[in-house]
Design a protein around this motif. Structure first.
Motif, PDB file in Angstrom:
ATOM      1  N   ALA A 124      51.032  18.796   1.895  1.00 56.41           N
ATOM      2  CA  ALA A 124      50.257  17.673   1.357  1.00 56.41           C
ATOM      3  C   ALA A 124      49.964  16.655   2.468  1.00 56.41           C
ATOM      4  CB  ALA A 124      51.033  17.008   0.230  1.00 56.41           C
ATOM      5  N   PRO A 125      48.763  16.063   2.449  1.00 59.39           N
ATOM      6  CA  PRO A 125      47.669  16.313   1.512  1.00 59.39           C
ATOM      7  C   PRO A 125      46.911  17.596   1.869  1.00 59.39           C
ATOM      8  CG  PRO A 125      47.019  14.631   3.097  1.00 59.39           C
ATOM      9  CD  PRO A 125      48.444  14.973   3.403  1.00 59.39           C
ATOM     10  N   VAL A 126      46.720  18.428   0.879  1.00 56.36           N
ATOM     11  CA  VAL A 126      46.064  19.723   1.109  1.00 56.36           C
ATOM     12  C   VAL A 126      44.596  19.537   1.445  1.00 56.36           C
ATOM     13  CG1 VAL A 126      45.552  21.972   0.072  1.00 56.36           C
ATOM     14  CG2 VAL A 126      47.743  20.878  -0.367  1.00 56.36           C
ATOM     15  N   LEU A 137      61.822  13.761  -7.959  1.00 56.13           N
ATOM     16  CA  LEU A 137      61.322  14.800  -7.045  1.00 56.13           C
ATOM     17  C   LEU A 137      59.861  15.068  -7.351  1.00 56.13           C
ATOM     18  CD1 LEU A 137      62.101  16.955  -4.863  1.00 56.13           C
ATOM     19  CD2 LEU A 137      62.485  18.532  -6.766  1.00 56.13           C
ATOM     20  N   VAL A 138      59.003  14.931  -6.337  1.00 57.16           N
ATOM     21  CA  VAL A 138      57.558  15.139  -6.493  1.00 57.16           C
ATOM     22  C   VAL A 138      57.138  16.282  -5.573  1.00 57.16           C
ATOM     23  CG1 VAL A 138      55.289  14.039  -6.525  1.00 57.16           C
ATOM     24  CG2 VAL A 138      57.354  12.624  -6.787  1.00 57.16           C
ATOM     25  N   PRO A 139      56.954  17.495  -6.116  1.00 56.47           N
ATOM     26  CA  PRO A 139      56.580  18.626  -5.266  1.00 56.47           C
ATOM     27  C   PRO A 139      55.081  18.678  -4.995  1.00 56.47           C
ATOM     28  CG  PRO A 139      56.839  19.378  -7.516  1.00 56.47           C
ATOM     29  CD  PRO A 139      57.170  17.902  -7.522  1.00 56.47           C
ATOM     30  N   ASN A 140      54.732  19.314  -3.901  1.00 62.38           N
ATOM     31  CA  ASN A 140      53.328  19.606  -3.580  1.00 62.38           C
ATOM     32  C   ASN A 140      52.894  20.805  -4.419  1.00 62.38           C
ATOM     33  OD1 ASN A 140      50.846  20.256  -2.459  1.00 62.38           O
ATOM     34  ND2 ASN A 140      51.699  20.945  -0.512  1.00 62.38           N
ATOM     35  N   LEU A 141      52.051  20.563  -5.415  1.00 65.38           N
ATOM     36  CA  LEU A 141      51.652  21.625  -6.338  1.00 65.38           C
ATOM     37  C   LEU A 141      50.966  22.782  -5.628  1.00 65.38           C
ATOM     38  CD1 LEU A 141      50.113  19.487  -9.239  1.00 65.38           C
ATOM     39  CD2 LEU A 141      52.518  20.102  -8.829  1.00 65.38           C
ATOM     40  N   GLY A 159      47.317  15.145  -5.683  1.00 65.12           N
ATOM     41  CA  GLY A 159      48.556  15.464  -5.003  1.00 65.12           C
ATOM     42  C   GLY A 159      49.354  14.280  -4.494  1.00 65.12           C
ATOM     43  N   ILE A 160      50.357  14.603  -3.663  1.00 69.36           N
ATOM     44  CA  ILE A 160      51.250  13.594  -3.102  1.00 69.36           C
ATOM     45  C   ILE A 160      50.467  12.720  -2.125  1.00 69.36           C
ATOM     46  CG2 ILE A 160      53.358  13.196  -1.773  1.00 69.36           C
ATOM     47  CD1 ILE A 160      54.289  15.990  -2.613  1.00 69.36           C
ATOM     48  N   ARG A 161      50.532  11.418  -2.364  1.00 67.99           N
ATOM     49  CA  ARG A 161      49.837  10.435  -1.545  1.00 67.99           C
ATOM     50  C   ARG A 161      50.524   9.092  -1.804  1.00 67.99           C
ATOM     51  NH1 ARG A 161      47.182  11.502  -6.212  1.00 67.99           N
ATOM     52  NH2 ARG A 161      45.925   9.873  -7.230  1.00 67.99           N
ATOM     53  N   PRO A 162      50.098   8.010  -1.148  1.00 68.24           N
ATOM     54  CA  PRO A 162      50.839   6.753  -1.288  1.00 68.24           C
ATOM     55  C   PRO A 162      51.083   6.301  -2.722  1.00 68.24           C
ATOM     56  CG  PRO A 162      49.371   6.586   0.581  1.00 68.24           C
ATOM     57  CD  PRO A 162      49.086   7.914  -0.068  1.00 68.24           C
ATOM     58  N   VAL A 163      50.089   6.433  -3.608  1.00 68.00           N
ATOM     59  CA  VAL A 163      50.291   5.946  -4.980  1.00 68.00           C
ATOM     60  C   VAL A 163      51.369   6.753  -5.703  1.00 68.00           C
ATOM     61  CG1 VAL A 163      48.438   7.349  -6.017  1.00 68.00           C
ATOM     62  CG2 VAL A 163      49.138   5.224  -7.102  1.00 68.00           C
TER      63      VAL A 163
END
Length: 245
Positions: free
Chosen positions: A70-72, A59-63, A39-43
């Motif tokens: 996020a983070p889930v 655009l980067v969505p939280n799946l 998921g969405i994180r620093p990298v």
């Protein structure tokens, strides 16, 4: 460079998302970037910023927004092989709950939101994804053939839905496979199916790579593989999106 945390309206509530885009008042081509399962994180934020520096609204969505922001799941700073089994045990139920129906419903919402942003131009968009995100990118491109002009997937299980779905894709495609994920024989079968579906494509195994090679916060990271990813992705976007603006 402007970055924002956003809330995307979906059929099942709001999905948190990260966006990066260039400075200035100009409109830019939109890119929907699907993260890997972690998921969405620093990298991922850094990759989105790097892509945005080339003139794109990313655009980067939280799946897994149905399970929380996020983070889930709690992630270590570096995702080593010793941590992976426990993390995957937490992630697999979320991945299994993310049905094809949910994927397509979310894709509709993400594209609707992306193209409505004031910084995004009126032309076609691209979708790109990593690991499971590569499969979601493929499903999105197949479901929106008139809107998605470019599809890129890296170390993604792009054959998981079978190869018939390729006939629905009108985007130009790049698949960058990990050497550990795909045999040369399977690559040949995939590429023959792409040719039969008349999909403009490049599809190749990145030498010496293992699954997850683009992610610098994992043991799988391969700097040469990441650079090859940029060397393939940026010209693809330039060919398919920039000429439309």
């Amino acid at each position: 460079m402007p970055t924002m945390t956003l809330q995307i309206p979906t059929a099942d509530g709001r999905a948190d998302a990260f966006a990066a885009f260039p400075d200035g008042d100009e409109r830019h081509p939109g890119v929907l970037m699907y993260a890997d399962g972690f998921g969405i994180r620093p990298v991922l934020r850094e990759m989105a910023r790097e892509l945005a520096e080339h003139g794109y609204y990313v655009l980067v969505p939280n799946l897994f927004h149905r399970h929380g922001p996020a983070p889930v799941i709690e992630l270590p700073e570096h995702i080593g092989e010793e941590a992976r089994p426990a993390l995957m045990a937490q992630l697999m139920p979320l991945i299994e709950a993310h049905t094809a129906e949910r994927v397509l419903s979310d894709a509709d919402a993400y594209l609707r939101f992306l193209t409505a942003q004031p910084e995004v131009g009126a032309g076609p968009v691209a979708v790109t994804g990593y690991c499971i995100g590569g499969l979601l990118a493929m499903r999105t491109a197949a479901a929106h053939p008139g809107q998605v002009a470019a599809l890129a997937a890296f170390h993604g299980p792009v054959g998981a839905d079978g190869l018939d779905v390729l006939a629905e894709i009108t985007a130009e495609v790049h698949f960058g496979h990990a050497e550990s994920d795909l045999t040369p024989e399977a690559l040949g079968e995939l590429n023959r199916a792409l040719e039969a579906a008349k999909v403009a494509h490049t599809s190749e195994i990145y030498p010496g790579t293992v699954h997850g090679f683009t992610m610098s916060d994992t043991d799988a990271f391969d700097p040469a593989g990441l650079q090859r990813h940029w060397d393939r992705l940026l010209p693809l976007l330039d060919r398919t999106l920039v000429s439309s603006y």
